[in-house]
Scaffold this active site. Structure first.
Site, mmCIF file in Angstrom:
data_model
loop_
_atom_site.group_PDB
_atom_site.id
_atom_site.type_symbol
_atom_site.label_atom_id
_atom_site.label_comp_id
_atom_site.label_asym_id
_atom_site.label_seq_id
_atom_site.Cartn_x
_atom_site.Cartn_y
_atom_site.Cartn_z
ATOM 1 N N SER A 158 -0.616 0.666 -9.062
ATOM 2 C CA SER A 158 -0.129 -0.473 -9.090
ATOM 3 C C SER A 158 -0.071 -1.216 -7.423
ATOM 4 C CB SER A 158 1.444 -0.055 -8.832
ATOM 5 O OG SER A 158 2.652 -1.428 -9.103
ATOM 6 N N TYR A 171 8.547 5.298 -4.786
ATOM 7 C CA TYR A 171 6.824 4.840 -6.252
ATOM 8 C C TYR A 171 5.759 3.711 -6.191
ATOM 9 C CZ TYR A 171 5.299 1.914 -10.316
ATOM 10 O OH TYR A 171 4.554 1.705 -11.531
ATOM 11 N N LYS A 175 1.857 5.394 -6.062
ATOM 12 C CA LYS A 175 1.243 5.697 -6.717
ATOM 13 C C LYS A 175 -0.538 5.103 -5.759
ATOM 14 C CE LYS A 175 1.767 3.941 -11.184
ATOM 15 N NZ LYS A 175 1.453 4.895 -11.909
#
Length: 267
Positions: A158, A171, A175
């Site tokens: 991401s 998150y 990533k």
């Protein structure tokens, strides 16, 4: 396969015939589009997902799309479960005769807000699924034949792993770790196995809906391409990365972000 820019059908080369792929988290969204892309290129594909009913519906859709349901296999389970990972890879090899492509797409994000207040259990779960499970699938594929016969791996990261987001920090950190894992694996597994990553910005999926659904036009206006991504944007890039057309690319992360980071936007 349609061209999402509206320019008409995009020709898809038949360059993956005879290869078997495993796409995790492929019952919907980006994973489903990736599976469709690989099937369109001639591969046989195993898709994984947590919800059996949703997974089977995806398999039916994919089978109709490629015209040959026998080229689609389902493996229901949680990416964080080691038994599931072993079974998914084993069944792929038993059914299709090889495992030449792995796409680590499964990911979760149960944490939102300041990291100083984050539930550490949720953070641990994020890293377990988004990073550790991805490595677990790599290990299984390697020992199931990819190490001997070669192959390609793509990790779905991401843009949140490239730049701070402010609100989905755990998150994003996971990533970022996945991007570094991609580089480490590329260095260790070449030349037989190539390992790359893609880093999408906001793509119109149920997973990312909270990031755009209140004001899609306003969010899209901040992107140089003036639209949000769609799953097929990511799928086309993955199709390129697993094909021989990218045979001298490994350890790289391709941004698929409509120019957002170039324009100075946060991820």
């Amino acid at each position: 396969m349609s061209d999402v820019t509206g320019a008409g059908p995009r020709p898809v080369p038949q360059d993956l015939v005879g290869r078997a792929a495993l796409v995790t988290g492929a019952s919907r969204g980006i994973g489903l589009a990736i599976a469709a892309e690989l099937l369109a290129r001639g591969a046989s594909v195993t898709i994984t997902g947590r919800k059996a009913e949703q997974l089977e519906a995806a398999a039916v859709e994919l089978g109709k799309g490629c015209g040959d349901p026998s080229r689609v296999l389902t493996a229901q389970g949680n990416a964080g479960d080691a038994v599931h990972r072993e079974e998914a890879v084993r069944r792929t090899v038993e059914t299709f005769g090889n495992i030449g492509i792995l796409v680590n797409n499964a990911g979760i994000n149960p944490q939102y807000g300041p990291l100083v207040d984050a539930d550490l259990g949720a953070v641990t779960k994020i890293f377990d699924v988004n990073v550790v499970a991805a490595l677990g699938f790599v290990q299984q594929c390697y020992h199931a034949g990819m190490g001997e016969h070669g192959g390609t791996i793509v990790n779905v990261a991401s843009v949140g792993g490239l730049r701070s987001t402010g609100v989905i920090g755990a998150y994003g950190a996971s990533k970022a770790a996945l991007i570094r894992l991609t580089e480490e694996l590329a260095g260790q597994l070449g030349p037989k196995i190539r390992v790359n990553a893609v880093a999408p910005a906001v793509v119109k999926t149920a997973f990312a809906a909270a990031l755009y659904e209140r004001d899609e036009a306003g969010v899209a206006a901040g992107y140089p391409m003036k639209r949000l991504g769609v799953p097929e944007d990511v799928a086309a890039a993955v199709g390129f990365l697993v094909s021989d057309a990218s045979s001298w690319i490994t350890g790289d992360t391709i941004r698929i972000d409509g120019g957002s980071l170039s324009a100075g936007r946060h991820a």
